[in-house]
Design an enzyme around this catalytic site. Sequence first.
Site, PDB file in Angstrom:
ATOM      1  N   HIS A   1      27.783   9.543  -2.332  1.00 19.33           N
ATOM      2  CA  HIS A   1      26.911   8.565  -1.771  1.00 19.33           C
ATOM      3  C   HIS A   1      26.777   8.579  -0.238  1.00 19.33           C
ATOM      4  O   HIS A   1      27.707   8.363   0.403  1.00 19.33           O
ATOM      5  CB  HIS A   1      27.266   7.066  -2.133  1.00 19.33           C
TER       6      HIS A   1
ATOM      7  N   GLY B   1      35.221  -0.773  -6.492  1.00 16.32           N
ATOM      8  CA  GLY B   1      36.177  -0.461  -5.514  1.00 16.32           C
ATOM      9  C   GLY B   1      37.387  -1.130  -5.741  1.00 16.32           C
ATOM     10  O   GLY B   1      38.576  -0.903  -6.190  1.00 16.32           O
ATOM     11  N   SER B   2      37.420  -2.010  -5.015  1.00 13.37           N
ATOM     12  CA  SER B   2      38.656  -3.131  -4.549  1.00 13.37           C
ATOM     13  C   SER B   2      39.140  -3.636  -5.939  1.00 13.37           C
ATOM     14  O   SER B   2      40.462  -3.499  -6.114  1.00 13.37           O
ATOM     15  CB  SER B   2      38.312  -4.195  -3.614  1.00 13.37           C
TER      16      SER B   2
ATOM     17  N   ASP C   1      32.035   7.537  -1.180  1.00 10.43           N
ATOM     18  CA  ASP C   1      31.257   7.154  -0.207  1.00 10.43           C
ATOM     19  C   ASP C   1      31.333   8.016   1.159  1.00 10.43           C
ATOM     20  O   ASP C   1      32.422   8.280   1.701  1.00 10.43           O
ATOM     21  CB  ASP C   1      31.622   5.729   0.361  1.00 10.43           C
TER      22      ASP C   1
ATOM     23  N   ASP D   1      26.585  -1.174  -6.687  1.00 10.76           N
ATOM     24  CA  ASP D   1      27.739  -0.942  -5.958  1.00 10.76           C
ATOM     25  C   ASP D   1      28.015  -2.101  -5.246  1.00 10.76           C
ATOM     26  O   ASP D   1      27.367  -2.628  -4.210  1.00 10.76           O
ATOM     27  CB  ASP D   1      27.416   0.160  -5.066  1.00 10.76           C
ATOM     28  N   GLY D   2      29.165  -2.968  -5.454  1.00 13.02           N
ATOM     29  CA  GLY D   2      29.493  -3.910  -4.487  1.00 13.02           C
ATOM     30  C   GLY D   2      29.780  -5.096  -5.170  1.00 13.02           C
ATOM     31  O   GLY D   2      29.111  -5.905  -5.920  1.00 13.02           O
TER      32      GLY D   2
END
Length: 220
Positions: free
Chosen positions: A66, A197-198, A35, A175-176
């Site tokens: 991104h 991610g997390s 990112d 994404d997310g």
Amino acid sequence: MSVIISPSLFSADMLNPARELKSILHSGASWVHLDVMDGIFVPNYFLSPKIIADLRNGSPLFFDTHLMIERPERYIKDFAKAGSNAITVHLEACSDIPAAVTTIHDCSCKAGIAINPGTAVSELVPYLPFIDLVLVMSIRPGVAGQQFISASLKKISDLQVLRHRNNYNYRISVDGGITQTTADAVKQSGADILVSGSSFFAQKNRKKFVRLLERPSAEA
């Protein structure tokens, strides 16, 4: 086409980025999501061409870059030169999408377009024949650790229908909020790439987590 897991470096331990890249590789994931944030388009700052070039020197992973920045067309060549394999720009931030896609392809990179939660799939339709990747943001961009926005599933399925109906070749990335709980529905809706991610970086056993996300949705 098997699902691709693309861990997002934004949620990694940035005191040890080289170690985190090796962990991604050892997990079995073949992509890393990078990112780039300018503090204007999104409320955060992250990565530069110099940092990506340094990371490139130490990793064989596919660099999925991104650009969450205003007027990304200004920097496409810089991020391609730094070692990106794919470059995605935001529909909401780019003033000339066709020109940006052409520049990305001229740099021998895969070209992607991202859309925020408030942007309709219909706005992408003119560009779908020409791109390699569509990135559906399933959270508000720029802040890690948010909950998955369930309305994103309809966008994914609409993109899957358009792809099948028109014989397009783009991949659908999401994404997310990607977790073991949300991954099954995302895959069933038609996603090919899961950006985590997390959830990924919180795992003690990242290889097991990748295997679970990669499994066909009927087995998950």
